[in-house]
Design a protein around this motif. Structure first.
Motif, PDB file in Angstrom:
ATOM      1  N   PHE A 300      50.146  50.713  47.864  1.00 22.17           N
ATOM      2  CA  PHE A 300      51.032  51.843  48.133  1.00 22.17           C
ATOM      3  C   PHE A 300      51.080  52.197  49.613  1.00 22.17           C
ATOM      4  O   PHE A 300      52.105  52.629  50.114  1.00 22.17           O
ATOM      5  CB  PHE A 300      50.649  53.036  47.263  1.00 22.17           C
ATOM      6  N   LEU A 301      49.960  51.953  50.299  1.00 26.27           N
ATOM      7  CA  LEU A 301      49.951  52.205  51.738  1.00 26.27           C
ATOM      8  C   LEU A 301      51.023  51.373  52.444  1.00 26.27           C
ATOM      9  O   LEU A 301      51.758  51.858  53.290  1.00 26.27           O
ATOM     10  CB  LEU A 301      48.567  51.864  52.313  1.00 26.27           C
ATOM     11  N   SER A 430      54.175  47.749  37.890  1.00 25.20           N
ATOM     12  CA  SER A 430      54.587  48.255  39.198  1.00 25.20           C
ATOM     13  C   SER A 430      55.936  48.969  39.132  1.00 25.20           C
ATOM     14  O   SER A 430      56.201  49.886  39.909  1.00 25.20           O
ATOM     15  CB  SER A 430      54.615  47.128  40.224  1.00 25.20           C
ATOM     16  N   ALA A 431      56.797  48.558  38.174  1.00 26.79           N
ATOM     17  CA  ALA A 431      58.082  49.243  38.034  1.00 26.79           C
ATOM     18  C   ALA A 431      57.865  50.689  37.605  1.00 26.79           C
ATOM     19  O   ALA A 431      58.429  51.627  38.179  1.00 26.79           O
ATOM     20  CB  ALA A 431      58.946  48.517  37.012  1.00 26.79           C
ATOM     21  N   ARG A 432      56.986  50.856  36.600  1.00 24.72           N
ATOM     22  CA  ARG A 432      56.715  52.209  36.139  1.00 24.72           C
ATOM     23  C   ARG A 432      55.993  53.016  37.216  1.00 24.72           C
ATOM     24  O   ARG A 432      56.219  54.203  37.379  1.00 24.72           O
ATOM     25  CB  ARG A 432      55.866  52.150  34.875  1.00 24.72           C
ATOM     26  N   LEU A 433      55.108  52.330  37.943  1.00 26.83           N
ATOM     27  CA  LEU A 433      54.397  53.025  39.013  1.00 26.83           C
ATOM     28  C   LEU A 433      55.352  53.493  40.092  1.00 26.83           C
ATOM     29  O   LEU A 433      55.186  54.567  40.664  1.00 26.83           O
ATOM     30  CB  LEU A 433      53.330  52.109  39.611  1.00 26.83           C
ATOM     31  N   VAL A 440      56.725  61.955  40.747  1.00 32.56           N
ATOM     32  CA  VAL A 440      55.609  62.908  40.839  1.00 32.56           C
ATOM     33  C   VAL A 440      55.705  63.833  42.055  1.00 32.56           C
ATOM     34  O   VAL A 440      55.526  65.043  41.917  1.00 32.56           O
ATOM     35  CB  VAL A 440      54.248  62.176  40.779  1.00 32.56           C
ATOM     36  N   PRO A 441      56.002  63.312  43.245  1.00 32.86           N
ATOM     37  CA  PRO A 441      56.082  64.210  44.402  1.00 32.86           C
ATOM     38  C   PRO A 441      57.148  65.304  44.231  1.00 32.86           C
ATOM     39  O   PRO A 441      57.022  66.390  44.803  1.00 32.86           O
ATOM     40  CB  PRO A 441      56.458  63.271  45.553  1.00 32.86           C
ATOM     41  N   ILE A 442      58.177  65.026  43.424  1.00 34.06           N
ATOM     42  CA  ILE A 442      59.212  66.037  43.207  1.00 34.06           C
ATOM     43  C   ILE A 442      58.633  67.246  42.489  1.00 34.06           C
ATOM     44  O   ILE A 442      58.940  68.386  42.801  1.00 34.06           O
ATOM     45  CB  ILE A 442      60.373  65.445  42.364  1.00 34.06           C
ATOM     46  N   TYR A 449      49.046  62.276  44.904  1.00 37.87           N
ATOM     47  CA  TYR A 449      48.209  61.084  44.785  1.00 37.87           C
ATOM     48  C   TYR A 449      47.212  61.225  43.650  1.00 37.87           C
ATOM     49  O   TYR A 449      47.008  60.323  42.847  1.00 37.87           O
ATOM     50  CB  TYR A 449      47.474  60.795  46.096  1.00 37.87           C
ATOM     51  N   PHE A 450      46.600  62.406  43.602  1.00 35.24           N
ATOM     52  CA  PHE A 450      45.627  62.693  42.572  1.00 35.24           C
ATOM     53  C   PHE A 450      46.268  62.614  41.184  1.00 35.24           C
ATOM     54  O   PHE A 450      45.739  62.005  40.251  1.00 35.24           O
ATOM     55  CB  PHE A 450      45.041  64.082  42.831  1.00 35.24           C
ATOM     56  N   ILE A 451      47.438  63.211  41.069  1.00 34.14           N
ATOM     57  CA  ILE A 451      48.148  63.219  39.786  1.00 34.14           C
ATOM     58  C   ILE A 451      48.520  61.804  39.364  1.00 34.14           C
ATOM     59  O   ILE A 451      48.379  61.431  38.203  1.00 34.14           O
ATOM     60  CB  ILE A 451      49.435  64.085  39.897  1.00 34.14           C
ATOM     61  N   ILE A 452      48.962  61.007  40.329  1.00 32.73           N
ATOM     62  CA  ILE A 452      49.347  59.628  40.010  1.00 32.73           C
ATOM     63  C   ILE A 452      48.166  58.865  39.432  1.00 32.73           C
ATOM     64  O   ILE A 452      48.275  58.178  38.416  1.00 32.73           O
ATOM     65  CB  ILE A 452      49.896  58.909  41.269  1.00 32.73           C
TER      66      ILE A 452
END
Lengths: 657, 80
Positions: A300-301, A430-433, A440-442, A449-452
């Protein structure tokens, strides 16, 4: 100018670096498909050298040629029936004795053989010295030392194939021991009289004594009235089998007697030093968790900024084109911009995530780490009736569920394979991710990040609960044997890893690209017709009809339900559908969504999105691997699980918040 | 003579017998686990699978499988 064609089969035991050799030989001139009617991958390629065209088929990696597994049957059937001009047998320099076992079986098939001994550098580092000249004389074959990862010896290998192609040959084969010679000759004579086609009588007889099921079945047809007699002899001499095995190892030790010297037999190798920690029940597990964390973190980075750049580029291009094509009628503009381009953009933005995931998995695999994961997790997996090998496809599932289902082929036991395949689509791909990291950020802003991570862990947990329930109630079964080679660690080869990434992404695109674009168009059309108003469209009708159930899970907006439905065709669709469905002029999708979803509904929506039925490509693959029954079962399983968790989450959150 | 899973880490022996059907024995043989082969246990933590070294190959083996492999001391090799 036309070249002379040489048909070459490449065979070797697992972990001899066969795919590296194949990749170096055929480069990008390769084709990946399936063996006809089988679920085993078939790779073929070609190379042109000095007026010859070598057509190479990469046979599945097998330890022997007995019909214990599909791979073994395919490999030997190819050699017997397709009759390749030359067979390249790859051996591992570090475990020559063991890998010669396959050669001892292949020479019975009486084909021209060139022996490649790979990874001689690693063997030398561990003090193993091979005298290739003597080995060549003893085997009466061409023997080529190789370091495929450094492209060393491959040219000579090709030249030897061409040389052997037009030569006569005769090899010494392992002898049958005196003890059973009489019975053996008896059966051999019967076989000789009756046998036809390409089968070799000697090989056929040996396989009969070995109790090879396929050959015994064949014998019952071919030998006709003599079959009963043969069966009698075989059952009276059950122990002949052990003699055949030991005669092979005797042949091997005779061959390597004066050719292989180990100068440091007592020295602890680097592999053993690494394994002290990596396979340790406690430290090993910490390392495993660390590796997973690092994989997600680095993916993700690197991927997220790239996705951002790509996304911006795509939006700008679409805006630009919109202005350029202002003259088009509305419906065409809709299909083009909201359908095709959005779909293409969606696929493009997925590639960075896929790339880094497969880069990671490719490196770990080439390094030799994946088999260690299987060893480490074996104990845990036993609790759900599986063994450690199942973890490897599940791990690949983080990249793509389709490839996880395909990867479950490494599991020999049918029942264990079924459970693994049914568990695989619950692993967040990875598609779902990417959908998750988009949505999630919305809703959650800073703590995303924690929630993910929580969502990912939840999915893994559900996958294991499913596995446990399947094992306990539906697919009860006997003990699954666990036998797995742990290869020596070695530095990952850049070319091998990149090719692994390339081929995996290519497979994904081939399977997903058209579907995603097509679905985007269909969703657009369904949302446009019959009145050109999304609120009264066909899509809204279908979505609304489902709301009566999904409202218990907090989804009382048909648009959210519809977005979920479209993710069946491809997981990443849910975002593109959301953005089409919540379209209102040019207003930003991001701002609107968080207003539309109260927190309990948002969480429930995300959970359902993460658990929802496998995408079409995965469904199709399950169908291919396990049949329609299990594919449909998988869909129902997902629907039930999705609704269950959606409702549970929503109701609980509603009470709490 | 002992079952292979009874050997501690770093202990060595010679395979004397394999208990099982032809399918099991032929799979083992192809991996180098056959009568007369020297075997060294690299890891055995008392539960879970073990790791052995046989014919220069490291193999992870479930306990159930290890139980079916009977191992003797070095002298057994001469008798076989």
């Amino acid at each position: 100018m036309s070249e002379r064609i040489i048909r070459v089969a490449l065979i070797g035991q697992p972990n001899v670096g066969k795919s590296t050799v194949f990749n170096h030989l055929s480069g990008l001139n390769q084709h990946v498909g399936n063996w006809p009617g089988k679920t085993v991958e078939k790779k073929s390629g070609f190379l042109i050298y000095n007026g010859f065209r070598l057509e190479i088929v990469d046979l599945p990696g097998t330890y022997s040629l007995t019909s214990n597994s599909e791979e073994e049957r395919i490999a030997r059937e190819y050699i017997i029936k397709e009759n390749p001009d030359v067979v390249i047998v790859l051996l591992n320099a570090s475990s020559l004795e063991r890998s010669l076992y396959l050669l001892s079986e292949i020479i019975l098939l009486k084909k021209r053989v060139v022996v490649g001994i790979n990874m001689v550098d690693i063997a030398e580092r561990n003090g193993i010295k091979i005298d290739f000249e003597t080995l060549k004389k003893k085997l009466k074959m061409e023997v080529v030392p190789l370091v495929a990862s450094k492209n060393y010896g491959l040219r000579e290998l090709i030249e030897k194939v061409i040389e052997v192609f037009s030569k006569d040959y005769e090899y010494d084969i392992p002898r049958i021991k005196e003890k059973h010679k009489k019975e053996f000759e008896l059966v051999l004579n019967i076989v000789k009289e009756r046998i036809k086609e390409n089968w070799d009588p000697l090989w056929f007889t040996i396989k009969l004594f070995e109790g090879d099921r396929e050959v015994i079945n064949l014998a019952s047809e071919i030998l006709q009235e003599d079959f009963e007699k043969v069966k009698e002899i075989l059952s009276a001499h059950e122990d002949a089998y052990m003699d055949i095995v030991s005669s092979r190892y005797e042949w091997i030790s005779e061959v390597i007697k004066d050719c292989v010297k180990n100068h440091k037999p007592q020295e602890i190798t680097l592999t053993d030093k690494i394994d002290k920690y990596v396979t340790h029940p406690f430290y090993g597990f910490l390392i495993f968790l660390g590796v997973i964390f690092l994989m997600f973190f680095l993916t993700f980075l690197f991927a997220i900024p790239l996705i951002g750049i790509l996304g911006k580029f795509i939006t700008e291009s679409i805006e630009f084109l919109k202005v350029e094509m202002i003259f088009l009628p509305n419906i065409l503009k809709g299909i083009l911009f909201d359908g095709v381009f959005r779909g293409v953009g969606m696929v493009l933005t997925l590639i960075p995530t896929l790339f880094f995931f497969f880069l990671f998995i490719g490196i770990l695999e080439d390094f030799g780490y994946l088999s260690r994961i299987a060893y480490l997790t074996d104990n845990i997996m036993h609790k759900i009736g599986l063994h450690g090998k199942s973890v490897i496809p599940l791990f690949i599932g983080f990249g793509c569920n389709v490839l996880a289902v395909v990867g479950s082929r490494i599991i020999e036991n049918k029942r264990a394979k079924i459970i693994t395949v049914l568990m695989a689509p619950f692993i967040p791909c990875s598609a779902r991710l990417s959908v998750l990291t988009f949505l999630v950020p919305i809703f959650f802003g800073k703590v995303s990040y924690f929630i993910i991570i929580l969502f990912v862990l939840f999915n893994i947990l559900v996958s294991f609960i499913i596995g446990f329930l399947l094992f306990k109630y539906l697919l009860k079964g006997v003990h699954v044997p666990f036998i797995m080679e742990l290869p020596l660690y070695h530095n990952p080869n850049f070319k091998t890893v990149l090719l692994y990434v390339y081929l995996n992404i290519k497979t994904f695109l081939e399977k997903a690209f058209y579907i995603i674009v097509l679905v985007s168009i269909i969703v657009y059309l369904l949302s446009y017709f019959p009145h050109g108003d999304i609120q009264k469209s066909y899509l809204s009708k279908f979505g609304k009809s489902l709301v009566s159930i999904t409202k218990y899970a907090g989804l009382d907006d048909w648009r959210a339900v519809t977005a979920l439905l479209t993710s069946f065709l491809a997981k990443e669709n849910s975002v593109s559908s959301l953005s089409i469905l919540y379209r209102d002029g040019d207003e930003d999708l991001l701002k609107k969504l968080s207003l539309k979803f109260p927190t309990p509904s948002a969480i429930s929506f995300l959970i359902m999105q993460m658990l929802f039925i496998p995408c079409l490509a995965t469904f199709a693959t399950i169908f291919k691997e396990l049949g329609l029954k299990f594919a449909i079962f998988s869909v129902f399983l997902h629907l039930t699980v999705t609704l269950f968790w959606g409702i549970v989450t929503f109701q609980i959150l509603n009470l709490l918040l | 003579m002992r079952e292979l899973d009874k050997l501690k880490s770093e202990e060595e022996g010679v395979i004397v017998e394999l208990i099982g059907g032809k399918g099991f024995i032929s799979r083992m043989a192809a991996l180098g686990i056959s009568k007369g082969a020297k075997v060294k246990v690299l890891q055995n933590y008392g539960k879970g699978p073990i790791i052995i070294l046989v014919r220069e190959t490291r193999i992870a083996l479930g306990r159930g499988e290890a139980k079916k492999i009977i191992v003797g001391d070095e002298n057994c090799q001469k008798e076989l």
